[in-house]
Design an enzyme around this catalytic site. Structure first.
Site, mmCIF file in Angstrom:
data_model
loop_
_atom_site.group_PDB
_atom_site.id
_atom_site.type_symbol
_atom_site.label_atom_id
_atom_site.label_comp_id
_atom_site.label_asym_id
_atom_site.label_seq_id
_atom_site.Cartn_x
_atom_site.Cartn_y
_atom_site.Cartn_z
ATOM 1 N N LEU A 153 1.078 -1.086 -0.060
ATOM 2 C CA LEU A 153 0.262 0.636 0.206
ATOM 3 C C LEU A 153 0.768 1.254 0.063
ATOM 4 C CD1 LEU A 153 -2.442 -1.170 2.690
ATOM 5 C CD2 LEU A 153 -2.618 -1.758 1.179
ATOM 6 N N GLU A 155 1.172 5.444 0.878
ATOM 7 C CA GLU A 155 -0.085 5.941 1.529
ATOM 8 C C GLU A 155 -0.027 7.066 0.730
ATOM 9 O OE1 GLU A 155 2.683 7.947 4.799
ATOM 10 O OE2 GLU A 155 3.209 5.931 5.334
ATOM 11 N N LEU A 250 11.094 6.701 -11.661
ATOM 12 C CA LEU A 250 11.924 7.349 -12.426
ATOM 13 C C LEU A 250 11.838 8.681 -12.699
ATOM 14 C CD1 LEU A 250 12.349 4.793 -15.132
ATOM 15 C CD2 LEU A 250 13.181 4.662 -13.431
ATOM 16 N N ALA A 252 12.900 12.156 -11.135
ATOM 17 C CA ALA A 252 14.272 12.537 -9.819
ATOM 18 C C ALA A 252 13.274 13.407 -9.884
ATOM 19 C CB ALA A 252 14.718 13.680 -11.001
ATOM 20 N N GLY A 257 11.565 9.636 0.694
ATOM 21 C CA GLY A 257 11.260 9.803 2.230
ATOM 22 C C GLY A 257 10.387 8.566 2.648
ATOM 23 N N CYS A 260 9.205 3.853 4.544
ATOM 24 C CA CYS A 260 8.939 2.505 4.129
ATOM 25 C C CYS A 260 10.566 2.547 3.509
ATOM 26 C CB CYS A 260 7.775 2.349 2.921
ATOM 27 S SG CYS A 260 6.509 2.272 4.484
ATOM 28 N N ARG A 327 7.749 11.509 8.112
ATOM 29 C CA ARG A 327 8.711 10.565 8.610
ATOM 30 C C ARG A 327 9.808 10.555 7.592
ATOM 31 N NH1 ARG A 327 5.338 5.577 11.024
ATOM 32 N NH2 ARG A 327 3.836 5.637 9.469
#
Ligand code: UGA
Length: 434
Positions: A153, A155, A250, A252, A257, A260, A327
Site C-alpha cells: 500500500l 500512503e 523514475l 528524479a 522519504g 517505508c 517521517r
C-alpha cells in the site's frame, strides 16, 4: 459475515487493512494498545490523513462490521485470522526492531489456545521471521498456523491500492492458511501468488529495495543531465517506454522519504550483511538518495549567493503528496540545512503543518502558498501536491522579493516557465533565467 478477523496495530497498514477487510464483508476488530487512538477510532475519527479512510471506517462501523478494542486476548479467542500490523521501526544498526511483533505473537499464542487461528504477518519483517514466530507458537497447543501476506500500500492511495492490488502474495506452508487467505481476498479478483513463507517475506523487502533503486537511478541520471544539458524527463520517458523497465518510480527529484523505503532498505542491507552478501549496490542507492537533498541545498545557496539572512518560502512539507506524514521527509533535512546556513523559513503544506510544527517549531507556518512567497527571496517546492500545479505563478512572482523558484519535484513544464520572467531551477533540466 464471512470471517472474524483481528487486525493488530492501527497505523497506516492496520487501519487500512481493517477497514478494507470489513468492507469486503468480514467482521473485523482493530486492536491497538494505545487507548487514546482506539477511543478516537470508536468515535469515527481516524487519527491519520489518508484519502477515503475515514468514510470507509465510519460506514463499516455504522453497518456493524468494524469495531475497535485494546484487548488482543478477548478478540483472538474466536477469530479465524489475526493480522499482525504493528510497526517495525529501525534500530540504530539499521536492523528492524521486531519487539512489537514478538510481544503481539506471544499474546496471541497464549490467548488463542483451543482455537484454530491463522496468524498473518502483514508488518514488514526480514526473511526468516516466521521461523521464530513458529517457535513462539510451538510451546502452545499447535493450532496456530503462520502466513506472510506483505502489503504493497502506498500512503495517500492506500485504500485504492488495497482494493485494486497489482498482486496479492500469500506465503505459507499450511494448506489450511492458504485456503483461508485465498477466500478472504477472492472478492478482489486479483492476481494471487502462493509461495512459501520465506519467499513472501523476501518479496516485500526486495520490492521496496528495487523501487528505491529505480528512484536513485533516476536521480543519478539527472546529475548527468545537469552537467550536459540533457533533460531527465525526456530521458526517463525514453527509458521507461521499454516495457522491461517501466516509467513509474523514475521521477528524479529530492529522493525518497517516508517510513517505508528508508527503513526497509536499511533492513534489507542488514539482512544481506547477516548472510555475508555484499550490500554495496543498495548502500549506493542510499548514498545517492541522501546526497540528493544536500545537492538541492547547495544549488539554492550558490544561486542565491548565500542564504544567510534570506527568507525562503517552502511549498510542501509532507514526504509525498496526499499524506500528512512527515517521517523521513526530505523537507526536514533541507529546512534544517537552510536554517543552519542562516535562512529564515516560512512554509506552507496543505495537510502536514501540524506534524511539521511538532518537529520544526522554529519555522513560520502560513496558510496559503502565496503567503509562503510573500516577501521571500525565493520559493522552493519540496512536495508535488496537486494544487501547486495550478498556482497563479504571476501572483507568486509578485509576492516574492525576487522572482526565484527552486522546484525539487519538477512540477512545471519548462515552456510554461520560459515566458514568466522568473529564475526557475528544477532537477535534471535546464535552468530558466528571467
Ligand atoms: C511504498 C511502496 O510504494 C509501497 O508499495 C509499500 O507498500 C510501502 O512503501 C510500504 O512498504 O509500506 P510509500 O512509502 O507510501 O509506499 O510511498 P511511495 O509512493 O512509494 O513513495 C515513496 C517515496 O519515493 C516518496 O518520498 C516519493 O516522493 C518518492 N518517489 C517516488 C520519488 O522520489 N520518485 C518516484 O519516481 C517515485
Amino acid at each position: 459475515m464471512r470471517f472474524k478477523i483481528v487486525a493488530i496495530g492501527t497505523g497506516y497498514v492496520g487501519s487500512v487493512t481493517g477497514a478494507c477487510l470489513a468492507d469486503l464483508g468480514n467482521e473485523v476488530v482493530c486492536v491497538d494498545n494505545n487507548a487514546d487512538k482506539i477511543a478516537a477510532f470508536k468515535e469515527g475519527k481516524v487519527p491519520i490523513y489518508e484519502p477515503g479512510l475515514e468514510e470507509l471506517t465510519r460506514r463499516n462501523q455504522l453497518e456493524g462490521r468494524l469495531t475497535f478494542s485494546t484487548d488482543i486476548a478477548e478478540n483472538v479467542r474466536d477469530a479465524q485470522l489475526a493480522f499482525i500490523c504493528v510497526g517495525t521501526p529501525p534500530k540504530d544498526d539499521g536492523e528492524p526492531d521486531l519487539s512489537a511483533v514478538e510481544s503481539v505473537m506471544r499474546e496471541i499464542a497464549k490467548s488463542s489456545i483451543g482455537n484454530k487461528l491463522v496468524v498473518v504477518e502483514k508488518s514488514t519483517v526480514p526473511v526468516q521471521t516466521n521461523v521464530w514466530l513458529n517457535d513462539i507458537v510451538a510451546g502452545h497447543d499447535g493450532l496456530v498456523e503462520i502466513a506472510s501476506n506483505p502489503e504493497f500500500l502506498r500512503e495517500g492511495s492506500a485504500v485504492h491500492d488495497f482494493m485494486h492490488p497489482d498482486r496479492i502474495v500469500v506465503g505459507t506452508e499450511s494448506g489450511y492458511a492458504s485456503a483461508l487467505l485465498l477466500e478472504v481476498y477472492k472478492p478482489l479478483n486479483a492476481l494471487t501468488l502462493v509461495t512459501d513463507v520465506k519467499s513472501a517475506e523476501l518479496i516485500k523487502h526486495a520490492s521496496n529495495a528495487f523501487l528505491s533503486m529505480k528512484i536513485s537511478f533516476a536521480n543519478l541520471v539527472a546529475r548527468v543531465c545537469e552537467k550536459t544539458g540533457a533533460d531527465v524527463e525526456m530521458v526517463m520517458a525514453g527509458v521507461g517506454a521499454d516495457k522491461r523497465i517501466g516509467r513509474e518510480f523514475l521521477n528524479a527529484g529530492l529522493g525518497y522519504g517516508g517510513f517505508c523505503f528508508p527503513k526497509d532498505l536499511e533492513a534489507f542491507i542488514a539482512t544481506l550483511r547477516k548472510y555475508g552478501i555484499d550490500s554495496g549496490l543498495l548502500e549506493q542507492v542510499r548514498t545517492i538518495n541522501d546526497s540528493q537533498r544536500q545537492r538541492f541545498v547547495d544549488k539554492m545557496t550558490q544561486s542565491l549567493g548565500g542564504v544567510e539572512g534570506k527568507v525562503i518560502g517552502i511549498l510542501g512539507l509532507a514526504f509525498k503528496p496526499n499524506t500528512d506524514d512527515m517521517r523521513y521527509a526530505p523537507s526536514i533535512d533541507i529546512i534544517k540545512a537552510l536554517q543552519q546556513r542562516g535562512a529564515m523559513i516560512q512554509a506552507y503544506d496543505p495537510k502536514a503543518t501540524a506534524n511539521a510544527r511538532a518537529l520544526m517549531p522554529d519555522v513560520r507556518y502560513v496558510d496559503t502558498p502565496y503567503a509562503a512567497a510573500k516577501g521571500a527571496d525565493c520559493i522552493a517546492i519540496l512536495t508535488e501536491w496537486g494544487e501547486f500545479s495550478n498556482l497563479d505563478l504571476a501572483r507568486i512572482k509578485e509576492a516574492l522579493k525576487q522572482p526565484v523558484i527552486f522546484d525539487g519535484r519538477n512540477v512545471y513544464n519548462l515552456e510554461r516557465m520560459s515566458g514568466l520572467g522568473v529564475h526557475y531551477s528544477s532537477v535534471g533540466r535546464r535552468e530558466i533565467k528571467p
